[in-house]
Write a protein that holds these residues in place. Structure first.
Motif, PDB file in Angstrom:
ATOM      1  N   SER A 186       0.047  -6.791 -10.048  1.00  0.00           N
ATOM      2  CA  SER A 186      -1.520  -6.499  -9.337  1.00  0.00           C
ATOM      3  C   SER A 186      -1.722  -7.874  -8.610  1.00  0.00           C
ATOM      4  O   SER A 186      -1.775  -8.837  -9.178  1.00  0.00           O
ATOM      5  CB  SER A 186      -2.608  -6.273 -10.513  1.00  0.00           C
TER       6      SER A 186
ATOM      7  N   TYR B 191       5.803  -0.339  -9.836  1.00  0.00           N
ATOM      8  CA  TYR B 191       4.403  -0.222  -9.392  1.00  0.00           C
ATOM      9  C   TYR B 191       3.782  -1.635  -8.953  1.00  0.00           C
ATOM     10  O   TYR B 191       3.816  -2.600  -9.551  1.00  0.00           O
ATOM     11  CB  TYR B 191       3.645   0.382 -10.545  1.00  0.00           C
TER      12      TYR B 191
ATOM     13  N   ARG C 123       0.050  -2.721  -6.949  1.00  0.00           N
ATOM     14  CA  ARG C 123      -1.136  -2.515  -6.085  1.00  0.00           C
ATOM     15  C   ARG C 123      -1.729  -3.920  -5.628  1.00  0.00           C
ATOM     16  O   ARG C 123      -1.583  -4.919  -6.252  1.00  0.00           O
ATOM     17  CB  ARG C 123      -2.181  -1.897  -7.228  1.00  0.00           C
TER      18      ARG C 123
ATOM     19  N   THR D 188      -6.059  -5.423  -5.075  1.00  0.00           N
ATOM     20  CA  THR D 188      -7.126  -5.295  -5.384  1.00  0.00           C
ATOM     21  C   THR D 188      -8.123  -6.063  -4.762  1.00  0.00           C
ATOM     22  O   THR D 188      -7.811  -7.262  -4.122  1.00  0.00           O
ATOM     23  CB  THR D 188      -7.472  -5.612  -6.900  1.00  0.00           C
TER      24      THR D 188
ATOM     25  N   ASP E 231      -0.578   0.325  -3.570  1.00  0.00           N
ATOM     26  CA  ASP E 231      -1.786   1.060  -3.849  1.00  0.00           C
ATOM     27  C   ASP E 231      -2.936   0.057  -3.777  1.00  0.00           C
ATOM     28  O   ASP E 231      -2.875  -1.180  -3.853  1.00  0.00           O
ATOM     29  CB  ASP E 231      -1.825   1.494  -5.377  1.00  0.00           C
TER      30      ASP E 231
ATOM     31  N   CYS F 137      -6.795  -0.952  -4.917  1.00  0.00           N
ATOM     32  CA  CYS F 137      -7.790  -0.911  -6.075  1.00  0.00           C
ATOM     33  C   CYS F 137      -9.105  -1.497  -5.758  1.00  0.00           C
ATOM     34  O   CYS F 137      -9.287  -2.817  -5.331  1.00  0.00           O
ATOM     35  CB  CYS F 137      -7.152  -1.150  -7.357  1.00  0.00           C
TER      36      CYS F 137
END
Length: 206
Positions: free
Chosen positions: A124, A164, A166, A168, A191, A193
């Protein structure tokens, strides 16, 4: 000294207090703990064996993820982080996540993304701004205008090695800035977020 702590369903690992940024929204500016943890300010950085002993004292089956986060940028201790992750993988199938500002390539002056392969399940990355100038004004990185381009390169590259990924942002920004950040994130393949911010924010999720 708080090395590991529980927050919600996850077990967090507090490796270091070092960070190349001074983000204006960072929870370090408002307190010294998360949830019911003890103080996350370290008297010194724990050794790998001390970190491992703290993890071994926990029942990993009781947690959804093991997260390297703490009160600093965990990739400052990237070699130690990966050594601990490899040890965990030998004894547990718990998912392992790294919360990072994405600056490990600049910290270590090399391409670090391939090192995550095989032992980290998710990453992340804090994005937080849509231009190098805005990022510098908000996060006050020691890397100045180099920081955001390096973060985007790292995120795009690590997609090849981690299942995975992401990026943010915190929801204090305008709608136009939020959309600009979303478009940047799309370019990396990660992704996107949006995290909620409150003045007494105690959420370590990156």
């Amino acid at each position: 000294m708080t090395i590991t702590y529980r927050y919600k369903d996850n077990l967090y690992v507090n490796l270091t207090n070092r960070c190349p940024n001074r983000c204006e929204f960072c929870l370090r500016t408002t307190g010294d703990k998360v949830g019911d943890s003890g103080s996350l300010w370290l008297e010194r950085e724990p050794t790998v064996d001390e970190i491992w002993a703290s993890i071994e004292s926990r029942d990993l089956s009781q947690y959804s993820q093991l997260v390297f986060c703490g009160y600093g940028e965990p990739t400052y201790r990237l070699d130690d982080l990966l050594e601990i992750a490899r040890r965990v993988k030998k004894v547990s199938d718990i998912a392992i996540r790294v919360n990072t500002n994405g600056l490990s390539d600049l910290i270590h002056k090399k391409d670090t993304a391939p090192l995550f392969a095989g032992c980290i399940d998710s990453v992340s990355v804090s994005l937080n701004a849509s231009t190098p100038e805005k990022y510098d004004a908000l996060c006050h990185s020691i890397y100045g205008l180099e920081a955001l381009p390096a973060i985007l390169r790292f995120t795009k590259h690590i997609e090849q090695y981690v299942p995975y990924v992401r990026m943010t942002v915190v929801d204090t920004m305008s709608e136009s800035e939020l959309e600009a950040c979303r478009r940047l994130c799309e370019q990396t393949g990660a992704d996107f977020c949006v995290r909620h911010y409150t003045p007494d924010w105690q959420d370590p999720e990156t």
